[in-house]
Every structure is written in structure tokens, then in C-alpha cells.
Design an enzyme around this catalytic site. Structure first.
Site, short mmCIF file in Angstrom:
data_model
loop_
_atom_site.label_atom_id
_atom_site.label_comp_id
_atom_site.label_asym_id
_atom_site.label_seq_id
_atom_site.Cartn_x
_atom_site.Cartn_y
_atom_site.Cartn_z
N LYS A 82 0.81 -1.22 0.00
CA LYS A 82 0.00 0.00 0.00
C LYS A 82 0.85 1.27 0.00
CE LYS A 82 -4.17 -1.87 2.15
NZ LYS A 82 -5.17 -1.72 3.23
N ASP A 118 -9.92 2.80 1.85
CA ASP A 118 -9.96 2.26 3.22
C ASP A 118 -10.47 3.32 4.20
OD1 ASP A 118 -8.99 -0.29 2.67
OD2 ASP A 118 -6.90 0.29 2.97
#
Length: 287
Positions: A82, A118
Site C-alpha cells: 500500500k 480504506d
């Protein structure tokens, strides 16, 4: 031009190609959610897993280039890439700039655009699940890629003081520094999990199928404490199960997982995803 228009222009209008890049992702529920949602919109959607536990940063760049050549509209990114993916992007959405990590990449007009769904996915789920819960002092365990988004989401949801613990103290310090640079002065790193808190949030892999155990001493939980675990392997972690037995209000990883997928689908296609439909696809895979 949205991503849907981009993949049509490549001559693959009958197929929306998407993927997930990460390590240990064979049991991911994301393909089912994205493919079924695509079908509901009349799109033949193919979502592939790229399980690359030994990938180097150079390998990651090569994989992204291969996806572009194959006409992918975009892909999701999970542990441990990420942050590493940032070096392979042309542009960041505001969500990714805030968090400093990317979990969704749109391939559009020759450019790679990073998003972080997210953050919004966690915020949506927390706001829905924890209405009315006290949030004066909250402990977050874990300061990695998911932890960056979770911490921002907790502050967005009104946590007055956020305490972050990570076994890697430097990682916790850097998370706090990033939030302070954004003008958020309600967060600090702590070297242990001791203390009195209104809520406990697990943003580590501890408690997953591959790393069983408890990230927090269960005997310290009282019925007035809320407990969140962002993992969904298993669907109900030991932490959530034992917190429920003690009368705590709990939130498992399903809400965040579905919430981020809903937002990612919209990034990929420009279309509005149906959260209830995607949750049904998620839960249809069982425990």
C-alpha cells in the site's frame, strides 16, 4: 473521462478487467464483490488475484505496466504494497494524499491514479456501527498501511484523543507525525497498551487465521468498551468473539472491507455501487 470509458476505448468494452495485488490473498472476498456488482450493472467483470509475496519494488512496477498493456481499468492493492505502490503512480487523489497510502489504482488515459478507499470505508462502517459510543480516549493497535487509514477515520468520527501503539515504535511515531502535519493534534504514540480507554481498535494482523492470538489483554475489557477489529480472516476474530462475551459493542472487519470495495467500484467505473448488494456478496462466501 471515467475508468469505464477508458476500458471501452481500449476495445474491451465487453469486459471490465480488475485485479488485486498483495501477499497471501488467495481467500480474498473482493473478486466476488466486484464481479457481482459489475454484473448487476451489465458489465462482464473479471477480477484476478496477483498473489506476489516475494515481489520487489521493480517487480511491482513491471506488474503495473503489464496490467496497462492488457487493458486493465484498475486494481486494488493490499498488504504489503500500500505504500510501495506510491512510487509507481502519476497522481494521487485527495484521499490517498491524506492517508499516505494507496489501496485502489485507476488506470486512465495512460495515467495511474491512486486512491485510498480504506479511509472512507472504515469511516462509513464505524459511523453506522458505533452511534452513541463514548470516544473520548481510544487506543489503536497497529500503525501500518491499514492503520494510517483507520487512524484518520477514527479522528474523522470524533475521537477526542487517539493513542497509537505499534511494536515498531518508529512506525507509530511516523503515523502520529503525519497526522500532526495535517493539523490533527489529538493523537500520540504510546509504548504499551496499558491505560483506560473507551475503545480498542486492532489494525494489526494479530488474530487473523495466519497469526492467531489476541492483540490486547482481554481481561482489561469492560462492557462499556467498544472493540473494533479490521481483519475479516476469520470473519469473527477471537478478539471480537471474546469482547462480545464480555458485553462490549463490537465491529468486525466486514464493514470496512465492503465499504472500501463500494468506493473502489465507483473509482473504477464511475458508477454508484450498492452497499447492501456488495455486503450480500461478501457474506454469501460464509464464515
Amino acid at each position: 473521462m471515467n475508468a469505464f470509458a477508458s476500458f471501452r476505448a481500449l476495445g474491451t468494452e465487453e469486459t471490465l478487467q480488475l485485479g488485486l495485488v498483495g501477499a497471501g490473498i488467495a481467500a480474498s472476498r473482493t473478486p466476488a464483490m466486484q464481479e457481482r456488482e459489475g454484473a448487476a450493472h451489465g458489465l462482464r467483470t473479471v477480477y484476478r488475484l496477483f498473489d506476489t509475496p516475494l515481489a520487489t519494488p521493480d517487480d511491482l512496477g513491471a506488474l503495473v505496466r503489464a496490467m496497462e498493456l492488457c487493458g486493465y481499468a484498475g486494481f486494488n492493492v493490499t498488504y504489503p504494497f500500500k505504500i510501495a505502490i506510491l512510487d509507481h503512480l502519476h497522481e494521487l487523489d485527495e484521499s490517498a494524499r491524506i492517508v499516505g497510502a494507496v489501496n485502489t489504482v485507476v488506470l486512465r488515459d495512460g495515467r495511474r491514479i491512486g486512491f485510498n478507499t480504506d479511509l472512507g470505508g472504515f469511516t462509513d462502517a464505524f459511523a453506522e456501527t458505533m452511534t452513541g459510543a463514548a470516544r473520548r480516549r481510544v487506543l489503536q493497535i497497529g500503525a501500518g498501511g491499514a492503520g494510517l487509514a483507520v487512524a484518520g477515520g477514527l479522528l474523522d468520527c470524533g475521537v477526542e484523543e487517539l493513542f497509537v501503539h505499534d511494536l515498531d515504535h518508529e512506525r507509530a511515531r511516523l503515523l502520529v507525525q503525519r497526522l500532526e502535519e495535517q493539523g490533527r493534534g489529538r493523537v500520540r504514540a504510546v509504548s504499551s497498551v496499558e491505560g483506560a480507554y473507551d475503545g480498542i481498535v486492532n489494525a494489526t494482523p494479530i488474530g487473523t487465521d495466519k497469526r492467531p492470538g489476541l492483540p490486547y489483554p482481554i481481561e482489561r475489557l469492560g462492557p462499556e468498551t467498544f472493540v473494533v477489529d479490521v481483519n475479516y480472516f476469520p470473519l469473527e476474530s477471537q478478539l471480537i468473539r471474546e469482547a462480545k462475551a464480555r458485553g462490549c459493542r463490537t465491529m468486525g472487519g466486514a464493514g470496512m472491507a465492503v465499504g472500501q470495495a463500494v468506493r473502489a467500484f465507483s473509482c473504477f467505473t464511475g458508477l454508484r455501487a450498492d452497499r447492501e448488494r456488495m455486503m450480500a456478496a461478501f457474506l454469501a462466501l460464509g464464515a
